[in-house]
Design a protein around this motif. Sequence first.
Motif, PDB file in Angstrom:
ATOM      1  N   ARG A  19       0.835  -1.214   0.000  1.00  0.00           N
ATOM      2  CA  ARG A  19       0.000   0.000   0.000  1.00  0.00           C
ATOM      3  C   ARG A  19       0.868   1.261   0.000  1.00  0.00           C
ATOM      4  O   ARG A  19       0.530   2.244  -0.667  1.00  0.00           O
ATOM      5  N   LYS A  20       1.965   1.234   0.737  1.00  0.00           N
ATOM      6  CA  LYS A  20       2.856   2.390   0.773  1.00  0.00           C
ATOM      7  C   LYS A  20       3.454   2.649  -0.610  1.00  0.00           C
ATOM      8  O   LYS A  20       3.485   3.785  -1.077  1.00  0.00           O
ATOM      9  N   TRP A  22       2.166   1.730  -3.455  1.00  0.00           N
ATOM     10  CA  TRP A  22       1.083   2.218  -4.319  1.00  0.00           C
ATOM     11  C   TRP A  22       0.823   3.701  -4.091  1.00  0.00           C
ATOM     12  O   TRP A  22       0.699   4.462  -5.057  1.00  0.00           O
ATOM     13  N   ARG A  23       0.746   4.123  -2.822  1.00  0.00           N
ATOM     14  CA  ARG A  23       0.480   5.546  -2.535  1.00  0.00           C
ATOM     15  C   ARG A  23       1.551   6.448  -3.143  1.00  0.00           C
ATOM     16  O   ARG A  23       1.233   7.479  -3.724  1.00  0.00           O
ATOM     17  N   HIS A  26       1.256   6.360  -6.982  1.00  0.00           N
ATOM     18  CA  HIS A  26       0.039   7.060  -7.390  1.00  0.00           C
ATOM     19  C   HIS A  26       0.249   8.569  -7.324  1.00  0.00           C
ATOM     20  O   HIS A  26      -0.132   9.291  -8.250  1.00  0.00           O
ATOM     21  N   ARG A  27       0.862   9.027  -6.251  1.00  0.00           N
ATOM     22  CA  ARG A  27       1.104  10.466  -6.066  1.00  0.00           C
ATOM     23  C   ARG A  27       2.140  10.999  -7.058  1.00  0.00           C
ATOM     24  O   ARG A  27       1.953  12.042  -7.662  1.00  0.00           O
ATOM     25  N   GLU A  31      -2.125   7.799 -11.679  1.00  0.00           N
ATOM     26  CA  GLU A  31      -2.966   6.600 -11.636  1.00  0.00           C
ATOM     27  C   GLU A  31      -2.765   5.665 -12.829  1.00  0.00           C
ATOM     28  O   GLU A  31      -2.851   4.448 -12.696  1.00  0.00           O
ATOM     29  N   THR A  36       2.397   2.215 -11.368  1.00  0.00           N
ATOM     30  CA  THR A  36       1.287   2.344 -10.415  1.00  0.00           C
ATOM     31  C   THR A  36       0.322   1.180 -10.595  1.00  0.00           C
ATOM     32  O   THR A  36      -0.128   0.571  -9.614  1.00  0.00           O
ATOM     33  N   TRP A  59      -9.488  -3.467  -5.353  1.00  0.00           N
ATOM     34  CA  TRP A  59      -8.290  -3.010  -6.058  1.00  0.00           C
ATOM     35  C   TRP A  59      -8.401  -3.270  -7.544  1.00  0.00           C
ATOM     36  O   TRP A  59      -7.944  -2.468  -8.364  1.00  0.00           O
TER      37      TRP A  59
END
Length: 71
Positions: A19-20, A22-23, A26-27, A31, A36, A59
């Motif tokens: 998740r980290k 991905w965040r 993504h940022r 997306e 990503t 997801w």
Amino acid sequence: MGISIPLAGPLDEAELLYRKVWRIRHRVLGEKHPDTQESVKNLIDLYEDWKKPGEANKWRAKLPQTEAVEE
């Protein structure tokens, strides 16, 4: 290039790391960037291995439609 975390360790730790990643992707990348989307696929695989199909489907919905139909 995907990041591989062995599933021999606790899955909840792998979840936090995936998740980290991905965040951040993504940022920074957006997306639709392939890296990503690879992070999303890693989370889907994790949840499927963890027998959490509901989470995997949440997801999976984040992938573009052409990717979402592939399993």
